[in-house]
Design an enzyme around this catalytic site. Structure first.
Site, PDB file in Angstrom:
ATOM      1  N   GLY A  78       1.077  -1.045  -0.054  1.00  0.00           N
ATOM      2  CA  GLY A  78       0.034   0.035   0.188  1.00  0.00           C
ATOM      3  C   GLY A  78       0.987   1.120  -0.071  1.00  0.00           C
ATOM      4  O   GLY A  78       2.057   0.989  -0.120  1.00  0.00           O
ATOM      5  N   SER A  79       0.343   2.433   0.210  1.00  0.00           N
ATOM      6  CA  SER A  79       1.004   3.581   0.029  1.00  0.00           C
ATOM      7  C   SER A  79       1.793   3.965   1.515  1.00  0.00           C
ATOM      8  O   SER A  79       1.535   3.021   2.372  1.00  0.00           O
ATOM      9  CB  SER A  79       0.047   4.745  -0.040  1.00  0.00           C
ATOM     10  OG  SER A  79      -0.568   4.875   1.009  1.00  0.00           O
ATOM     11  N   PHE A 116       2.144   5.466   5.076  1.00  0.00           N
ATOM     12  CA  PHE A 116       1.275   5.676   6.284  1.00  0.00           C
ATOM     13  C   PHE A 116       0.023   4.841   6.224  1.00  0.00           C
ATOM     14  O   PHE A 116      -0.866   5.209   6.865  1.00  0.00           O
ATOM     15  CB  PHE A 116       0.933   7.159   6.331  1.00  0.00           C
ATOM     16  CG  PHE A 116       2.122   8.083   6.174  1.00  0.00           C
ATOM     17  CD1 PHE A 116       3.249   8.096   7.355  1.00  0.00           C
ATOM     18  CD2 PHE A 116       2.312   8.812   5.283  1.00  0.00           C
ATOM     19  CE1 PHE A 116       4.157   8.833   7.145  1.00  0.00           C
ATOM     20  CE2 PHE A 116       3.398   9.602   5.107  1.00  0.00           C
ATOM     21  CZ  PHE A 116       4.418   9.714   5.990  1.00  0.00           C
ATOM     22  N   LYS A 131       1.552  -0.663   6.648  1.00  0.00           N
ATOM     23  CA  LYS A 131       2.082  -1.869   6.387  1.00  0.00           C
ATOM     24  C   LYS A 131       2.998  -2.703   7.277  1.00  0.00           C
ATOM     25  O   LYS A 131       2.759  -3.910   7.755  1.00  0.00           O
ATOM     26  CB  LYS A 131       2.830  -1.885   5.066  1.00  0.00           C
ATOM     27  CG  LYS A 131       2.257  -1.286   3.819  1.00  0.00           C
ATOM     28  CD  LYS A 131       3.177  -1.064   2.717  1.00  0.00           C
ATOM     29  CE  LYS A 131       4.414  -0.053   3.152  1.00  0.00           C
ATOM     30  NZ  LYS A 131       3.802   1.328   3.342  1.00  0.00           N
ATOM     31  N   GLU A 140      10.236  -3.107   3.630  1.00  0.00           N
ATOM     32  CA  GLU A 140      10.867  -2.101   2.859  1.00  0.00           C
ATOM     33  C   GLU A 140      11.040  -2.880   1.464  1.00  0.00           C
ATOM     34  O   GLU A 140      12.182  -2.686   0.999  1.00  0.00           O
ATOM     35  CB  GLU A 140      11.891  -1.346   3.316  1.00  0.00           C
ATOM     36  CG  GLU A 140      11.429  -0.368   4.524  1.00  0.00           C
ATOM     37  CD  GLU A 140      10.238   0.652   4.341  1.00  0.00           C
ATOM     38  OE1 GLU A 140      10.060   0.923   3.172  1.00  0.00           O
ATOM     39  OE2 GLU A 140       9.871   1.153   5.385  1.00  0.00           O
ATOM     40  N   CYS A 183      -6.969   9.874   2.990  1.00  0.00           N
ATOM     41  CA  CYS A 183      -6.401  11.019   2.530  1.00  0.00           C
ATOM     42  C   CYS A 183      -6.812  12.223   3.337  1.00  0.00           C
ATOM     43  O   CYS A 183      -7.928  12.308   3.591  1.00  0.00           O
ATOM     44  CB  CYS A 183      -7.205  11.117   0.928  1.00  0.00           C
ATOM     45  SG  CYS A 183      -6.766  12.617   0.136  1.00  0.00           S
ATOM     46  N   CYS A 209      -9.599  14.739   1.813  1.00  0.00           N
ATOM     47  CA  CYS A 209     -11.153  14.604   1.661  1.00  0.00           C
ATOM     48  C   CYS A 209     -11.358  13.384   2.439  1.00  0.00           C
ATOM     49  O   CYS A 209     -12.750  13.108   2.373  1.00  0.00           O
ATOM     50  CB  CYS A 209     -11.203  14.150   0.163  1.00  0.00           C
ATOM     51  SG  CYS A 209     -10.270  12.551  -0.347  1.00  0.00           S
ATOM     52  N   CYS A 231      -5.708  10.243  -1.921  1.00  0.00           N
ATOM     53  CA  CYS A 231      -6.254   9.298  -2.801  1.00  0.00           C
ATOM     54  C   CYS A 231      -6.032   9.799  -4.228  1.00  0.00           C
ATOM     55  O   CYS A 231      -5.571  10.689  -4.499  1.00  0.00           O
ATOM     56  CB  CYS A 231      -7.948   9.770  -2.700  1.00  0.00           C
ATOM     57  SG  CYS A 231      -8.391  11.332  -3.310  1.00  0.00           S
ATOM     58  N   CYS A 255      -7.016  13.381  -5.328  1.00  0.00           N
ATOM     59  CA  CYS A 255      -6.313  14.505  -4.774  1.00  0.00           C
ATOM     60  C   CYS A 255      -4.670  14.317  -5.051  1.00  0.00           C
ATOM     61  O   CYS A 255      -4.101  15.395  -5.150  1.00  0.00           O
ATOM     62  CB  CYS A 255      -6.370  14.541  -3.113  1.00  0.00           C
ATOM     63  SG  CYS A 255      -7.989  14.845  -2.595  1.00  0.00           S
TER      64      CYS A 255
HETATM   65 ZN    ZN Z   1      -8.471  12.896  -1.538  1.00  0.00          ZN
END
Ligand code: ZN
Length: 203
Positions: free
Chosen positions: A20-21, A23, A26, A93, A149, A152, A181, A184
């Site tokens: 995932g992204s 923060f 993971k 990582e 995000c 939003c 997201c 954004c």
């Molecule tokens: Zn967003």
């Protein structure tokens, strides 16, 4: 929530990927799974690439300061020197490793080891990151985790870089990145969160 499969018949390993992204939790999820293997009296070892020294040289540390001891390695084939009595290998990582990592994980799984990998799916440009796509393809289990995000409140899938640096690997935390997201993320610097004390501002 991921639950460990029951193993039947011959002793077989497998590969899990947590991705995932930034923060998105993971490493927290990696540590959660690894702690459960400790409760089950399994022998585990954790590897991370030597260039990730943000928090600690010899520990895997999550954003909530949970930690486990880890071993730094320069290249993924070093992981094949895993001690004989090990049942579980954790890799954090993983996106920073070289492209031999999928092969290395296959070998470990074939030898009966449970391999649990955590890593970023995309870099700051939204491109698939290093060996992660191949690892996701060969894994038995893939878990995508998401941040929120801050603009939003939707699920964040992307790691937006706040600084102007253009190299693929720029180590940093909340000073350098924020989760966003898809929408954004694509608005780029039209959304400047920092300048507005948390209030959404459109330029
Ligand atoms: Zn967003």
């Amino acid at each position: 929530m991921f639950l460990e499969p029951l193993s039947r018949g011959h002793r077989s390993g497998w590969i899990e990927v947590i991705t995932g992204s930034m923060f998105s939790g993971k490493t927290e999820e990696l540590i959660r799974r690894l702690r459960r293997t400790q409760f089950a009296n399994q022998n585990l070892i954790i590897y991370k690439p030597h260039n990730d020294i943000r928090y600690s040289k010899t520990k895997v540390v999550s954003h909530d300061s949970n930690s486990l001891e880890s071993v730094n390695v320069k290249k993924s084939t070093d992981i094949l020197k895993v001690p004989r009595d090990i049942n579980v290998v954790g890799i954090d990582e993983a996106q920073f490793f070289d492209m031999d990592l999928p092969d290395v994980c296959e070998k470990l799984a074939l030898s009966g080891i449970r391999v649990i990998i955590a890593g970023l799916d995309m870099d700051f440009m939204g491109r698939p990151f290093g060996p992660m796509p191949a690892l996701m393809a060969i894994a038995e289990y893939v878990t995508k985790v998401h941040a929120i995000c801050p603009h939003c409140g939707n699920l964040a899938t992307h790691s937006y870089r706040l600084s102007d640096e253009t190299e693929t690997v720029v180590l940093g935390e909340k000073d350098k990145y924020e989760p966003r997201c898809r929408v954004c993320y694509n608005m780029g610097d039209k959304l400047d969160f920092r300048a507005t004390n948390g209030k959404l501002k459109k330029k």
